[in-house]
Design an enzyme around this catalytic site. Structure first.
Site, short mmCIF file in Angstrom:
data_model
loop_
_atom_site.label_atom_id
_atom_site.label_comp_id
_atom_site.label_asym_id
_atom_site.label_seq_id
_atom_site.Cartn_x
_atom_site.Cartn_y
_atom_site.Cartn_z
N GLY A 1 0.64 -1.37 0.07
CA GLY A 1 -0.05 0.04 0.05
C GLY A 1 0.89 1.34 -0.04
O GLY A 1 1.99 1.22 0.43
N THR B 1 4.66 1.56 6.53
CA THR B 1 3.24 1.26 6.74
C THR B 1 2.45 1.92 7.78
O THR B 1 2.99 2.39 8.88
CB THR B 1 3.07 -0.32 7.24
OG1 THR B 1 1.89 -0.69 7.52
CG2 THR B 1 4.17 -0.77 8.38
N ASP C 1 0.26 0.73 9.57
CA ASP C 1 0.15 -0.17 10.87
C ASP C 1 1.40 0.11 11.85
O ASP C 1 1.22 -0.46 13.03
CB ASP C 1 -0.07 -1.59 10.24
CG ASP C 1 -1.13 -1.61 9.38
OD1 ASP C 1 -1.99 -0.71 9.29
OD2 ASP C 1 -1.41 -2.79 9.10
N ARG D 1 -25.55 10.52 19.22
CA ARG D 1 -25.08 9.01 18.79
C ARG D 1 -23.71 8.60 19.34
O ARG D 1 -23.06 9.49 19.85
CB ARG D 1 -25.43 8.86 17.28
CG ARG D 1 -26.66 9.19 16.91
CD ARG D 1 -26.68 9.05 15.23
NE ARG D 1 -28.31 8.95 14.88
CZ ARG D 1 -28.60 8.82 13.53
NH1 ARG D 1 -27.42 8.63 12.82
NH2 ARG D 1 -29.76 9.12 13.16
N GLY E 1 -5.26 -1.68 10.62
CA GLY E 1 -4.48 -2.47 11.44
C GLY E 1 -4.89 -3.67 11.55
O GLY E 1 -5.82 -4.34 12.40
N ARG E 2 -4.33 -4.60 10.44
CA ARG E 2 -4.71 -5.98 10.25
C ARG E 2 -4.44 -6.95 11.42
O ARG E 2 -5.21 -7.45 11.99
CB ARG E 2 -4.05 -6.30 8.87
CG ARG E 2 -4.48 -7.66 8.52
CD ARG E 2 -3.77 -8.22 7.23
NE ARG E 2 -2.31 -8.28 7.15
CZ ARG E 2 -1.68 -7.52 6.37
NH1 ARG E 2 -2.12 -6.93 5.36
NH2 ARG E 2 -0.58 -7.59 6.51
N GLU F 1 -8.94 -2.59 12.02
CA GLU F 1 -9.83 -3.36 11.00
C GLU F 1 -9.66 -4.77 11.56
O GLU F 1 -10.46 -5.63 11.20
CB GLU F 1 -9.25 -3.17 9.78
CG GLU F 1 -7.76 -3.69 9.48
CD GLU F 1 -7.27 -3.52 8.08
OE1 GLU F 1 -8.21 -3.90 7.38
OE2 GLU F 1 -6.22 -3.26 7.83
N ARG G 1 -4.10 7.13 4.23
CA ARG G 1 -2.91 6.82 3.49
C ARG G 1 -3.03 7.77 2.20
O ARG G 1 -2.12 7.98 1.55
CB ARG G 1 -2.59 5.54 3.03
CG ARG G 1 -3.75 5.28 2.11
CD ARG G 1 -3.43 3.95 1.10
NE ARG G 1 -2.79 3.12 2.05
CZ ARG G 1 -2.84 1.62 1.96
NH1 ARG G 1 -3.71 1.13 1.31
NH2 ARG G 1 -2.02 0.87 2.50
#
Length: 395
Positions: A13, A163, A165, A200, A208-209, A260, A312
């Site tokens: 990415g 990354t 992440d 709400r 963040g896999r 994520e 990103r």
């Protein structure tokens, strides 16, 4: 005399800051009369390139110089483009290689057999044919796992971690992380007005896999709750905390940010689609799943916002530009010293060269005990004295 030639590529990415690395290496090369060649579309350049075809060469190869890189650091993305190509496990051969003999592997998953080819031999041949003596690979754990393989095969290679992440091992920081946190913080601060206006619960999903750095640091900067992959929260408790916070807020709203890859007790994140070249499938939105559970369990209305790709996009912030420029110059210095198998890094808050991470160890994870309050589902703010600037240590 033949000029020394360096190759540079970006894989995986995109993140803001990549162009600053490309420019810094190119400018330094011009000062030493060293050619810098851009390999376009990541590892695909070295698997799909047909050296005999001028069209293929122009598609995958671009000579870099001061003129065509002069302004690239002013914007995000990567001028070299990118891909998620894994030369070790190609699911389809480039047309001009069909029928040729490459090592084949057969793997079975879910009763379905998949055939893949290892084009590493072709990668080595293309590097040799291009006269590239040293390669700079910029990427995350997937891209760098193949860089480590090439290094083991004798290719002189230097890596640069990038990354959002921030989960590459052996470094405390990866290019793209600061801009991602800046973008996420700005988006959440803006959306407070909408979430508050409608009274709400606001639920935000970020990348963040496997690791929760992006969610945790966003929560740290915006003073909200977070859910990370390293710790499965109790859903009833999380909902109760959000309800209590909402009722205590004069504007009657509450916010939470989720990685994520986050899960809670009794919940398994759903995946869909075909796996990519490194075996990763797309993940269903954990934010939507949480919103459904909140509605079902307590009847509260929510607003969900997927911030992933927005983080990103756009120009790098100061930190990412500073680190990118420095990482690029460190990589270039390492090449002048004919070093290989190393990666630009930040260790204990200082710039250093470290070994390219061992892919078998997987992504770096948050240390839950020192970073995440498992009672309040918030970052830990206390006891930071003596830590490096980014509040975590390389592992």
């Amino acid at each position: 005399m033949v000029r020394k030639r360096i190759g540079i590529l970006t894989g995986g990415g995109d993140v803001p800051g990549l162009n600053a690395v490309i420019k810094s290496v190119t400018y330094r090369g011009s000062e030493n009369d060293i050619e810098v060649v851009g390999l376009r579309r990541g590892w695909e350049a070295l698997t799909h390139l047909n050296l005999e075809d001028p069209t293929s060469r122009s598609h995958y190869i671009i000579p870099l110089n001061r003129e065509n890189t002069r302004t690239i650091d002013r914007r995000g993305g990567t001028v070299l483009h990118s891909s998620r190509t894994n030369p070790s496990k190609m699911q389809k051969l480039p047309d001009h290689f069909v029928g040729k003999d490459f090592p084949v592997s057969l793997s079975t998953k879910g009763g379905i057999a998949t055939e893949t080819w290892d084009l590493t031999g072709q990668v080595l041949a293309n590097l040799s044919g291009l006269g590239i003596e040293h390669l700079i690979a910029i990427g995350g754990d997937d891209t760098l796992s193949y860089a480590a393989k090439l290094n083991a095969l004798g290719v002189k290679i230097i890596a640069i971690p990038k990354t959002m992440d921030n989960d590459v091992r052996n470094t405390e920081y990866c290019i793209g992380f600061s801009t991602a946190i800046t973008r996420a913080s700005d988006a959440i601060q803006r959306q407070r007005t909408t979430v508050g206006s409608h009274e709400r619960i606001g639920i935000f999903r970020v990348f963040g896999r496997d690791a929760g750095f992006t969610a945790l640091y966003t929560a740290y900067a915006t003073s909200i709750r977070c859910v990370i992959p390293e710790y499965k929260v109790n859903l009833d408790k999380l909902i109760q905390l959000l309800i209590e916070e909402k009722r205590a807020n004069p504007s009657n709203y509450a916010l939470v940010v989720l990685s994520e890859g986050a899960e809670w007790e009794g919940y398994k994140l759903q995946e869909y689609g075909e796996p990519d070249a490194y075996g990763h499938r797309k993940k269903a939105s954990v934010a939507e799943s949480l919103a459904d559970e909140i509605k079902r369990r307590v009847g509260e209305e929510t607003i969900t916002s997927d911030l992933t790709y927005d983080l990103r996009s756009g120009d790098p912030d100061f930190i990412d530009k500073l680190v990118a420029l420095t990482f690029g110059n460190m990589a270039y210095d390492a090449i002048l010293e004919r070093k290989t198998g190393l990666m630009s890094a930040l260790v204990e808050g200082r710039y250093d060269l470290v070994p390219i991470p061992d892919a078998k160890l997987g992504p770096r994870k948050l240390d839950v005990a020192s970073t995440y309050n498992t009672e309040r589902y918030r970052p830990i703010y206390a006891n930071k004295r003596g830590l490096p600037i980014f509040l975590n240590r390389a592992s």
